[in-house]
Every structure is written in structure tokens, then in C-alpha cells.
Design a protein around this motif. Structure first.
Motif, short mmCIF file in Angstrom:
data_model
loop_
_atom_site.label_atom_id
_atom_site.label_comp_id
_atom_site.label_asym_id
_atom_site.label_seq_id
_atom_site.Cartn_x
_atom_site.Cartn_y
_atom_site.Cartn_z
N GLU A 8 -3.12 3.20 5.02
CA GLU A 8 -4.35 2.67 5.60
C GLU A 8 -4.26 1.15 5.74
O GLU A 8 -4.67 0.58 6.76
CB GLU A 8 -5.54 3.05 4.73
N ARG A 9 -3.71 0.48 4.76
CA ARG A 9 -3.56 -0.97 4.83
C ARG A 9 -2.61 -1.37 5.96
O ARG A 9 -2.85 -2.35 6.68
CB ARG A 9 -3.04 -1.51 3.50
N VAL A 10 -1.53 -0.58 6.12
CA VAL A 10 -0.59 -0.84 7.21
C VAL A 10 -1.30 -0.67 8.56
O VAL A 10 -1.15 -1.50 9.46
CB VAL A 10 0.63 0.10 7.12
N ALA A 11 -2.07 0.42 8.68
CA ALA A 11 -2.79 0.69 9.93
C ALA A 11 -3.78 -0.43 10.25
O ALA A 11 -3.90 -0.87 11.40
CB ALA A 11 -3.51 2.03 9.84
N GLN A 12 -4.48 -0.90 9.23
CA GLN A 12 -5.44 -1.99 9.43
C GLN A 12 -4.74 -3.27 9.88
O GLN A 12 -5.24 -3.98 10.76
CB GLN A 12 -6.23 -2.23 8.15
N ALA A 13 -3.58 -3.54 9.27
CA ALA A 13 -2.83 -4.74 9.64
C ALA A 13 -2.35 -4.68 11.08
O ALA A 13 -2.48 -5.65 11.84
CB ALA A 13 -1.65 -4.93 8.69
#
Length: 234
Positions: free
Chosen positions: A38-43
Motif C-alpha cells: 500500500e505504501r508503494v502504491a501511494q508513492a
């Protein structure tokens, strides 16, 4: 009377506890992995959005936009949410793979000619071209606003794949997939545009059209997803 516990029950109880502990650890690992994803997707989403904003704020584009006369019945460019667009492409890919009209001997389905109506600075076309979520033979876009086309060419290197054109008079008959996210704010003009668009679409082609006026009542179209965003021309 002394109660004697069956040792088999103790063994069973211990094995259940061990299994539960193992399941809990596995779920914790999955939750941790999902959190990282999720953090990767947000970035990645922030990067795409920032790139688009910078494209529109480029001095040459920003200056040209200041003197551009916009159609009062049309929306200014309003970008679709990145994740929403990606999920639409994933759904479209699955539909095309299951559609016998698009069967292909070598690929999951015949690569499609994709058109975005009102492509703005080109972010969605860049995603289609580089995201690997859709098999395409052409990924093109039109916009009535010239500076948006310039931004698409300069920022995403789209070259001749984007050009200035009028959605109301454009010939859609050569495309397999058309993406149109409500270009007109005026409901009458939007309705006329939708009727003309469907008239010019070839039989068997797909239409992706969030926020439309009439497609769910158009007998020339059949809805293919629960959200009524993807249709097929019949």
C-alpha cells in the motif's frame, strides 16, 4: 472420583494451539506485506500526480493556458483517480481476454486500438502505454485544448499519438476501446455527444465512460461490469 484426562485430547489441544499460532503469524506477515504494498502504491500514485501537475505548470503550457478560451459547456481537465483508472484497465483486460471477438492465436487477445477523449496532459495514455495492463496496438488521445496536447507531447513524449480535435465531430469508427470521462458539463451537450459517439463506434468496440448521462439506457450498448462503467457496442 479422580477425572483422568485422555492424553490424546492434550495432544490434539497442543496441535490446535500450534496451528493457530502458525496461522496468526502467517496473517501478520500478510498484513505487513499488504501495508508495504500500500505504501508503494501511494508513492507511485503521488509520483504520477506530481508529474501531471508539473506538466501543466511548465512555463510554456501555463502561459498558453492563460490565453486559451475554454468551451463554457465543457469541463476543464479533471483527472480520474489513478487507482480507479488502473482498476478499470484490469477489468477491461479480463473482459477482452474472455471475448471471442478479440481472440488471437498468439496473445491473450487481439491488441486493441485505444483512444482517450479529452486526454488532457496525457497521464492516462502514459499509463496505458507503460503500465503493462492492456495489450494495445495504438494508444492515442484527442483534446480540444491545444496546450494540453503540447504538455502531453513534452512530458510523456506522446508525439503524434495525441492531437487537437473536437470530440463532437471526431470519427470513432477505427477504435476498439474508447475512454471518455464526461467531457461536457452541460447535460444537453453531453447527451448529444454520447449519442454521436455511440453512433460512430464500430460494432464490438468497448466504451469506458464514467459519469455519463445516457449509456445505461442505450439499447446499442450492453453493460459489462457491475459499476456500469464499461460497455460494449452491439
Amino acid at each position: 472420583m479422580v477425572e483422568i484426562q485422555d492424553p490424546r485430547f492434550s495432544d490434539y489441544e497442543s496441535s490446535v494451539e500450534l496451528a493457530l499460532d502458525s496461522e496468526i503469524q502467517a496473517l501478520e506477515q500478510i498484513a505487513s506485506s499488504l501495508s508495504k504494498i500500500e505504501r508503494v502504491a501511494q508513492a507511485l500514485e503521488r509520483v504520477l500526480v506530481a508529474t501531471e501537475v508539473e506538466a501543466l505548470q511548465a512555463p510554456s503550457v501555463a502561459k498558453a493556458l492563460e490565453t486559451t478560451e475554454f468551451d463554457p459547456n465543457a469541463y476543464d481537465y479533471i483527472p480520474i483517480d489513478v487507482r480507479e483508472f488502473l482498476l478499470i484497465l484490469i477489468e477491461l483486460d479480463a473482459l477482452l481476454a474472455a471475448d471471442s471477438d478479440y481472440s488471437h492465436g498468439q496473445f491473450r487477445y487481439r491488441p486493441v486500438r485505444f483512444l482517450e477523449v479529452g486526454c488532457g496532459p496525457g497521464r492516462n495514455l502514459f499509463i496505458v502505454r507503460k503500465g503493462g495492463l492492456l495489450l494495445w496496438s495504438a494508444a492515442e488521445g484527442i483534446d480540444i485544448v491545444g496546450p494540453y496536447v503540447d504538455a502531453a507531447r513534452e512530458t510523456y513524449n506522446l508525439g503524434g499519438s495525441v492531437w487537437q480535435d473536437d470530440a463532437r465531430t471526431f470519427d470513432y469508427s477505427t477504435y476498439d476501446v474508447i475512454f471518455s470521462r464526461r467531457p461536457f458539463s452541460d447535460s444537453v451537450e453531453q447527451t448529444e455527444f454520447e449519442n454521436n459517439l455511440v453512433n460512430k463506434m464500430k460494432i464490438g468496440s468497448y466504451l469506458i465512460a464514467p459519469l455519463n448521462e445516457t449509456h445505461d439506457r442505450d439499447s446499442r450498448l450492453v453493460g459489462l461490469d457491475d459499476l456500469q462503467v464499461i460497455w460494449k457496442r452491439i
